[in-house]
Design a protein around this motif. Structure first.
Motif, PDB file in Angstrom:
ATOM      1  N   ALA A   1      30.681  10.214 -14.818  1.00  0.00           N
ATOM      2  CA  ALA A   1      32.023   9.711 -15.098  1.00  0.00           C
ATOM      3  C   ALA A   1      32.915  10.838 -15.597  1.00  0.00           C
ATOM      4  O   ALA A   1      34.081  10.968 -15.184  1.00  0.00           O
ATOM      5  CB  ALA A   1      31.954   8.588 -16.132  1.00  0.00           C
TER       6      ALA A   1
ATOM      7  N   HIS B   1      36.871   3.243 -10.974  1.00  0.00           N
ATOM      8  CA  HIS B   1      35.548   3.447 -11.560  1.00  0.00           C
ATOM      9  C   HIS B   1      34.843   2.104 -11.645  1.00  0.00           C
ATOM     10  O   HIS B   1      35.343   1.165 -12.265  1.00  0.00           O
ATOM     11  CB  HIS B   1      35.676   4.061 -12.957  1.00  0.00           C
ATOM     12  CG  HIS B   1      34.375   4.165 -13.689  1.00  0.00           C
ATOM     13  ND1 HIS B   1      33.354   5.007 -13.294  1.00  0.00           N
ATOM     14  CD2 HIS B   1      33.908   3.514 -14.793  1.00  0.00           C
ATOM     15  CE1 HIS B   1      32.332   4.892 -14.130  1.00  0.00           C
ATOM     16  NE2 HIS B   1      32.647   3.990 -15.042  1.00  0.00           N
TER      17      HIS B   1
ATOM     18  N   SER C   1      32.129   0.056 -13.179  1.00  0.00           N
ATOM     19  CA  SER C   1      31.268   0.039 -14.359  1.00  0.00           C
ATOM     20  C   SER C   1      30.373  -1.202 -14.301  1.00  0.00           C
ATOM     21  O   SER C   1      29.914  -1.574 -13.225  1.00  0.00           O
ATOM     22  CB  SER C   1      32.130   0.051 -15.629  1.00  0.00           C
ATOM     23  OG  SER C   1      31.335   0.097 -16.787  1.00  0.00           O
TER      24      SER C   1
ATOM     25  N   GLU D   1      32.833   4.905 -19.642  1.00  0.00           N
ATOM     26  CA  GLU D   1      34.166   4.314 -19.703  1.00  0.00           C
ATOM     27  C   GLU D   1      35.026   4.985 -20.771  1.00  0.00           C
ATOM     28  O   GLU D   1      36.201   5.287 -20.557  1.00  0.00           O
ATOM     29  CB  GLU D   1      34.067   2.815 -20.000  1.00  0.00           C
ATOM     30  CG  GLU D   1      33.693   1.956 -18.813  1.00  0.00           C
ATOM     31  CD  GLU D   1      33.974   0.494 -19.079  1.00  0.00           C
ATOM     32  OE1 GLU D   1      34.782   0.185 -19.983  1.00  0.00           O
ATOM     33  OE2 GLU D   1      33.381  -0.353 -18.397  1.00  0.00           O
TER      34      GLU D   1
ATOM     35  N   ILE E   1      36.226   8.367 -19.629  1.00  0.00           N
ATOM     36  CA  ILE E   1      37.305   8.278 -18.652  1.00  0.00           C
ATOM     37  C   ILE E   1      38.622   7.965 -19.339  1.00  0.00           C
ATOM     38  O   ILE E   1      39.657   8.582 -19.065  1.00  0.00           O
ATOM     39  CB  ILE E   1      36.978   7.211 -17.584  1.00  0.00           C
ATOM     40  CG1 ILE E   1      35.851   7.704 -16.672  1.00  0.00           C
ATOM     41  CG2 ILE E   1      38.215   6.872 -16.750  1.00  0.00           C
ATOM     42  CD1 ILE E   1      35.391   6.691 -15.661  1.00  0.00           C
TER      43      ILE E   1
ATOM     44  N   LYS F   1      41.418  10.885 -19.047  1.00  0.00           N
ATOM     45  CA  LYS F   1      42.208  10.625 -17.840  1.00  0.00           C
ATOM     46  C   LYS F   1      43.617  11.202 -17.882  1.00  0.00           C
ATOM     47  O   LYS F   1      44.221  11.473 -16.837  1.00  0.00           O
ATOM     48  CB  LYS F   1      42.288   9.124 -17.579  1.00  0.00           C
ATOM     49  CG  LYS F   1      43.160   8.343 -18.550  1.00  0.00           C
ATOM     50  CD  LYS F   1      43.140   6.862 -18.208  1.00  0.00           C
ATOM     51  CE  LYS F   1      44.115   6.078 -19.077  1.00  0.00           C
ATOM     52  NZ  LYS F   1      45.523   6.390 -18.740  1.00  0.00           N
TER      53      LYS F   1
ATOM     54  N   ILE G   1      39.283   0.319 -13.889  1.00  0.00           N
ATOM     55  CA  ILE G   1      37.864   0.141 -14.195  1.00  0.00           C
ATOM     56  C   ILE G   1      37.467  -1.282 -13.838  1.00  0.00           C
ATOM     57  O   ILE G   1      38.029  -2.240 -14.360  1.00  0.00           O
ATOM     58  CB  ILE G   1      37.572   0.420 -15.680  1.00  0.00           C
ATOM     59  CG1 ILE G   1      37.846   1.885 -16.023  1.00  0.00           C
ATOM     60  CG2 ILE G   1      36.119   0.088 -16.005  1.00  0.00           C
ATOM     61  CD1 ILE G   1      37.643   2.236 -17.477  1.00  0.00           C
TER      62      ILE G   1
END
Length: 295
Positions: A99, A117, A119, A197, A200, A204, A211
Protein backbone atom coordinates in the motif's frame (compact mmCIF):
# COMPACT_ATOMS: atom_id res chain seq x y z
CA UNK A 1 3.47 -14.55 -10.25
CA UNK A 2 0.49 -13.37 -8.26
CA UNK A 3 -2.55 -11.49 -9.50
CA UNK A 4 -5.55 -10.70 -7.27
CA UNK A 5 -8.66 -12.75 -7.95
CA UNK A 6 -10.87 -9.66 -8.24
CA UNK A 7 -8.14 -8.02 -10.34
CA UNK A 8 -8.44 -10.74 -12.97
CA UNK A 9 -12.20 -10.21 -13.16
CA UNK A 10 -11.64 -6.45 -13.38
CA UNK A 11 -9.22 -6.71 -16.32
CA UNK A 12 -11.52 -9.06 -18.23
CA UNK A 13 -14.53 -6.82 -17.73
CA UNK A 14 -12.78 -3.64 -18.80
CA UNK A 15 -11.53 -5.30 -21.98
CA UNK A 16 -14.92 -6.84 -22.72
CA UNK A 17 -17.26 -3.90 -22.12
CA UNK A 18 -14.90 -1.10 -23.21
CA UNK A 19 -12.93 -2.51 -26.16
CA UNK A 20 -12.43 1.05 -27.48
CA UNK A 21 -10.34 2.05 -24.48
CA UNK A 22 -6.90 3.40 -25.37
CA UNK A 23 -4.56 1.46 -23.10
CA UNK A 24 -4.61 -0.64 -19.94
CA UNK A 25 -1.30 -0.53 -18.10
CA UNK A 26 -0.84 -3.54 -15.80
CA UNK A 27 1.73 -2.60 -13.20
CA UNK A 28 0.76 -4.57 -10.15
CA UNK A 29 2.10 -7.94 -11.13
CA UNK A 30 4.68 -10.10 -9.39
CA UNK A 31 6.71 -11.34 -12.31
CA UNK A 32 10.33 -11.64 -13.37
CA UNK A 33 9.69 -10.82 -17.01
CA UNK A 34 6.95 -9.84 -19.45
CA UNK A 35 6.42 -13.41 -20.59
CA UNK A 36 5.39 -14.58 -17.13
CA UNK A 37 3.54 -11.34 -16.32
CA UNK A 38 0.22 -12.35 -17.82
CA UNK A 39 -3.25 -13.38 -16.71
CA UNK A 40 -4.69 -13.78 -20.17
CA UNK A 41 -4.31 -17.54 -20.28
CA UNK A 42 -7.07 -17.69 -17.70
CA UNK A 43 -10.34 -19.48 -18.58
CA UNK A 44 -12.20 -16.26 -17.75
CA UNK A 45 -11.03 -14.86 -21.10
CA UNK A 46 -12.60 -17.71 -23.06
CA UNK A 47 -15.51 -15.65 -24.40
CA UNK A 48 -13.24 -12.83 -25.51
CA UNK A 49 -11.02 -15.31 -27.32
CA UNK A 50 -14.06 -16.71 -29.11
CA UNK A 51 -15.17 -13.19 -30.06
CA UNK A 52 -11.82 -12.01 -31.41
CA UNK A 53 -10.63 -15.40 -32.68
CA UNK A 54 -7.34 -15.04 -34.51
CA UNK A 55 -7.26 -11.31 -33.71
CA UNK A 56 -7.27 -11.86 -29.94
CA UNK A 57 -3.50 -11.62 -29.47
CA UNK A 58 -3.21 -8.48 -31.60
CA UNK A 59 -6.12 -6.90 -29.72
CA UNK A 60 -4.46 -7.66 -26.40
CA UNK A 61 -1.11 -6.34 -27.62
CA UNK A 62 -2.77 -3.09 -28.67
CA UNK A 63 -4.78 -2.58 -25.49
CA UNK A 64 -2.51 -3.91 -22.75
CA UNK A 65 1.01 -3.00 -21.73
CA UNK A 66 2.55 -5.42 -19.26
CA UNK A 67 5.10 -3.96 -16.88
CA UNK A 68 6.69 -6.69 -14.75
CA UNK A 69 7.49 -5.59 -11.25
CA UNK A 70 6.89 -6.16 -7.58
CA UNK A 71 4.64 -3.92 -5.49
CA UNK A 72 6.43 -5.07 -2.36
CA UNK A 73 9.41 -3.02 -3.60
CA UNK A 74 9.84 0.74 -3.63
CA UNK A 75 8.85 2.22 -7.00
CA UNK A 76 7.43 -1.21 -7.85
CA UNK A 77 11.00 -2.18 -8.75
CA UNK A 78 12.85 -5.31 -9.68
CA UNK A 79 15.15 -5.71 -6.70
CA UNK A 80 15.89 -9.17 -5.41
CA UNK A 81 15.22 -8.87 -1.65
CA UNK A 82 17.75 -10.28 0.75
CA UNK A 83 16.87 -12.45 3.74
CA UNK A 84 16.11 -9.54 6.05
CA UNK A 85 13.80 -7.88 3.53
CA UNK A 86 11.94 -11.13 2.86
CA UNK A 87 11.42 -11.82 6.54
CA UNK A 88 10.32 -8.23 7.12
CA UNK A 89 7.75 -8.48 4.35
CA UNK A 90 6.30 -11.62 5.92
CA UNK A 91 6.32 -10.18 9.42
CA UNK A 92 4.99 -6.68 8.91
CA UNK A 93 2.66 -7.69 6.12
CA UNK A 94 2.83 -7.35 2.37
CA UNK A 95 -0.53 -5.57 2.57
CA UNK A 96 1.16 -2.75 4.46
CA UNK A 97 4.33 -2.33 2.39
CA UNK A 98 2.52 -2.69 -0.91
CA UNK A 99 0.00 0.00 0.00
CA UNK A 100 2.82 2.38 0.88
CA UNK A 101 4.77 1.69 -2.32
CA UNK A 102 1.71 1.97 -4.54
CA UNK A 103 0.58 5.33 -3.16
CA UNK A 104 4.12 6.73 -3.39
CA UNK A 105 4.32 5.55 -7.00
CA UNK A 106 0.85 6.97 -7.73
CA UNK A 107 1.95 10.43 -6.61
CA UNK A 108 4.53 10.39 -9.39
CA UNK A 109 1.85 9.72 -12.04
CA UNK A 110 0.88 13.27 -12.98
CA UNK A 111 -2.10 12.27 -15.10
CA UNK A 112 -3.57 10.02 -12.44
CA UNK A 113 -7.29 10.62 -11.89
CA UNK A 114 -8.00 8.30 -8.98
CA UNK A 115 -6.29 5.55 -6.98
CA UNK A 116 -8.58 2.69 -5.95
CA UNK A 117 -7.40 0.60 -3.02
CA UNK A 118 -9.24 -2.63 -2.27
CA UNK A 119 -9.05 -3.27 1.46
CA UNK A 120 -11.29 -5.45 3.64
CA UNK A 121 -14.42 -4.81 5.68
CA UNK A 122 -12.74 -6.42 8.66
CA UNK A 123 -10.51 -3.43 9.35
CA UNK A 124 -13.48 -2.26 11.43
CA UNK A 125 -12.87 -5.24 13.77
CA UNK A 126 -15.69 -7.33 15.26
CA UNK A 127 -18.44 -4.80 15.73
CA UNK A 128 -22.18 -4.69 15.25
CA UNK A 129 -24.38 -2.01 13.78
CA UNK A 130 -23.18 1.27 12.32
CA UNK A 131 -19.39 1.63 12.46
CA UNK A 132 -18.33 5.23 11.99
CA UNK A 133 -15.25 5.98 9.91
CA UNK A 134 -13.47 7.60 12.85
CA UNK A 135 -13.47 4.23 14.61
CA UNK A 136 -11.34 2.72 11.83
CA UNK A 137 -8.84 5.51 11.32
CA UNK A 138 -6.31 4.65 13.98
CA UNK A 139 -7.96 6.09 17.09
CA UNK A 140 -7.32 2.75 18.79
CA UNK A 141 -3.83 4.03 19.66
CA UNK A 142 -2.05 2.40 16.77
CA UNK A 143 1.07 4.28 15.69
CA UNK A 144 2.61 2.96 12.47
CA UNK A 145 6.17 4.05 13.23
CA UNK A 146 6.01 2.32 16.61
CA UNK A 147 4.85 -0.94 15.02
CA UNK A 148 7.62 -0.73 12.45
CA UNK A 149 10.19 -0.23 15.19
CA UNK A 150 8.83 -3.19 17.18
CA UNK A 151 9.08 -5.47 14.15
CA UNK A 152 12.57 -4.26 13.22
CA UNK A 153 13.84 -4.65 16.78
CA UNK A 154 12.49 -8.18 17.06
CA UNK A 155 13.92 -9.10 13.68
CA UNK A 156 17.37 -7.70 14.48
CA UNK A 157 17.48 -9.56 17.79
CA UNK A 158 16.66 -12.87 16.12
CA UNK A 159 19.27 -12.33 13.40
CA UNK A 160 21.87 -11.44 16.04
CA UNK A 161 21.07 -14.69 17.88
CA UNK A 162 21.73 -16.67 14.72
CA UNK A 163 18.17 -17.92 14.31
CA UNK A 164 17.39 -19.80 11.09
CA UNK A 165 15.13 -18.32 8.42
CA UNK A 166 12.35 -20.72 9.42
CA UNK A 167 12.69 -19.79 13.09
CA UNK A 168 12.67 -16.08 12.27
CA UNK A 169 9.54 -16.35 10.12
CA UNK A 170 7.69 -18.24 12.82
CA UNK A 171 8.76 -15.88 15.60
CA UNK A 172 7.96 -12.74 13.61
CA UNK A 173 4.58 -14.10 12.58
CA UNK A 174 3.72 -14.71 16.23
CA UNK A 175 4.93 -11.22 17.13
CA UNK A 176 2.71 -9.50 14.56
CA UNK A 177 -0.30 -11.63 15.54
CA UNK A 178 0.28 -10.59 19.16
CA UNK A 179 0.40 -6.92 18.16
CA UNK A 180 -2.73 -7.29 16.05
CA UNK A 181 -4.74 -8.81 18.89
CA UNK A 182 -3.47 -6.15 21.27
CA UNK A 183 -5.23 -3.54 19.14
CA UNK A 184 -8.35 -5.64 18.63
CA UNK A 185 -7.74 -7.12 15.19
CA UNK A 186 -8.13 -10.92 14.98
CA UNK A 187 -5.22 -11.73 12.68
CA UNK A 188 -2.24 -10.40 10.74
CA UNK A 189 -4.19 -9.97 7.50
CA UNK A 190 -6.71 -7.42 8.74
CA UNK A 191 -4.10 -5.78 10.97
CA UNK A 192 -1.78 -5.09 8.04
CA UNK A 193 -4.73 -4.07 5.85
CA UNK A 194 -5.69 -1.50 8.48
CA UNK A 195 -2.14 -0.18 8.62
CA UNK A 196 -2.09 -0.07 4.82
CA UNK A 197 -5.20 2.12 4.84
CA UNK A 198 -3.68 4.46 7.39
CA UNK A 199 -0.51 4.76 5.32
CA UNK A 200 -2.47 5.62 2.20
CA UNK A 201 -4.50 8.27 4.00
CA UNK A 202 -1.34 9.70 5.54
CA UNK A 203 0.76 9.69 2.37
CA UNK A 204 -1.77 10.43 -0.37
CA UNK A 205 -1.38 14.22 -0.22
CA UNK A 206 -3.43 15.72 -3.08
CA UNK A 207 -4.20 12.59 -5.10
CA UNK A 208 -7.78 11.31 -5.21
CA UNK A 209 -8.18 7.99 -3.38
CA UNK A 210 -11.08 5.56 -3.07
CA UNK A 211 -10.89 2.76 -0.50
CA UNK A 212 -13.26 -0.18 -0.98
CA UNK A 213 -13.87 -2.65 1.83
CA UNK A 214 -15.48 -5.86 0.57
CA UNK A 215 -16.01 -8.83 2.84
CA UNK A 216 -14.76 -12.27 1.75
CA UNK A 217 -14.57 -12.29 -2.06
CA UNK A 218 -16.04 -15.44 -3.57
CA UNK A 219 -16.85 -16.79 -7.03
CA UNK A 220 -18.76 -14.71 -9.57
CA UNK A 221 -22.51 -14.19 -9.36
CA UNK A 222 -23.38 -13.40 -12.99
CA UNK A 223 -20.50 -12.11 -15.06
CA UNK A 224 -18.78 -13.34 -17.01
CA UNK A 225 -20.67 -16.48 -16.09
CA UNK A 226 -22.02 -17.70 -12.73
CA UNK A 227 -19.90 -19.49 -10.15
CA UNK A 228 -16.53 -18.94 -11.81
CA UNK A 229 -13.57 -19.18 -9.44
CA UNK A 230 -9.91 -19.00 -10.32
CA UNK A 231 -8.88 -21.51 -7.67
CA UNK A 232 -10.13 -23.27 -4.57
CA UNK A 233 -8.45 -21.13 -1.97
CA UNK A 234 -10.25 -19.63 1.03
CA UNK A 235 -14.03 -19.82 1.09
CA UNK A 236 -14.38 -21.20 -2.46
CA UNK A 237 -13.53 -24.61 -1.01
CA UNK A 238 -16.89 -24.61 0.79
CA UNK A 239 -18.74 -23.97 -2.47
CA UNK A 240 -16.81 -26.27 -4.77
CA UNK A 241 -16.30 -29.09 -2.25
CA UNK A 242 -19.89 -30.42 -2.29
CA UNK A 243 -20.10 -30.13 -6.09
CA UNK A 244 -16.91 -32.18 -6.45
CA UNK A 245 -18.05 -34.73 -3.90
CA UNK A 246 -15.14 -33.82 -1.62
CA UNK A 247 -17.24 -32.25 1.13
CA UNK A 248 -20.29 -34.44 1.87
CA UNK A 249 -21.40 -32.38 4.86
CA UNK A 250 -20.64 -29.18 6.73
CA UNK A 251 -21.35 -28.75 10.41
CA UNK A 252 -22.76 -25.35 11.27
CA UNK A 253 -25.70 -23.20 12.27
CA UNK A 254 -28.34 -23.14 9.51
CA UNK A 255 -29.21 -19.58 10.53
CA UNK A 256 -25.69 -18.38 9.85
CA UNK A 257 -25.31 -15.81 7.07
CA UNK A 258 -22.14 -16.21 5.03
CA UNK A 259 -20.35 -12.88 4.96
CA UNK A 260 -19.19 -13.12 1.34
CA UNK A 261 -19.50 -11.05 -1.82
CA UNK A 262 -19.15 -12.26 -5.43
CA UNK A 263 -16.08 -11.07 -7.33
CA UNK A 264 -18.08 -9.48 -10.16
CA UNK A 265 -20.06 -7.38 -7.66
CA UNK A 266 -16.78 -6.10 -6.23
CA UNK A 267 -15.57 -5.20 -9.71
CA UNK A 268 -18.84 -3.36 -10.43
CA UNK A 269 -18.34 -1.35 -7.26
CA UNK A 270 -14.76 -0.53 -8.31
CA UNK A 271 -15.92 0.76 -11.70
CA UNK A 272 -18.73 2.87 -10.25
CA UNK A 273 -16.39 4.27 -7.59
CA UNK A 274 -13.89 5.34 -10.25
CA UNK A 275 -16.56 7.02 -12.34
CA UNK A 276 -18.27 8.76 -9.45
CA UNK A 277 -14.97 10.01 -8.06
CA UNK A 278 -14.30 11.64 -11.41
CA UNK A 279 -17.91 12.84 -11.90
CA UNK A 280 -18.12 10.72 -15.03
CA UNK A 281 -21.03 8.45 -14.16
CA UNK A 282 -23.75 10.59 -15.72
CA UNK A 283 -21.73 11.99 -18.61
CA UNK A 284 -20.42 8.64 -19.86
CA UNK A 285 -23.19 6.22 -18.93
CA UNK A 286 -26.16 8.51 -19.37
CA UNK A 287 -28.21 5.75 -20.96
CA UNK A 288 -29.64 3.40 -18.39
CA UNK A 289 -29.48 0.35 -20.65
CA UNK A 290 -25.79 1.03 -21.30
CA UNK A 291 -25.09 1.29 -17.58
CA UNK A 292 -26.88 -2.01 -16.98
CA UNK A 293 -24.76 -3.59 -19.70
CA UNK A 294 -21.58 -2.37 -18.02
CA UNK A 295 -22.59 -3.60 -14.59
Amino acid sequence: MEFPFDGTVFVEKILRVQPNMKKLLLLLLRAADTESATVLGNDLFKIMKEKWCANFNSFISEKITLVPGDISCEDLGFKDPDLKEKIYDVAFGINTLEAMHVVNFAKKCFKLKVLVHVSTAYVSKKRRGLVLEKSVDGTSGLVIDVEKQVVEQGLNELIAEGASEKEIKLAMTHLVIKRAKMYGWPNTYVFTKAIGELLIQHLKESISVVILRPTVISSTYKQLFPYWAEDLRTINVLFAGPALGKLPCLVGDIETVFDVIPADIVVNAMIVAILMQNNLLMSIFIKRDHLQEIL
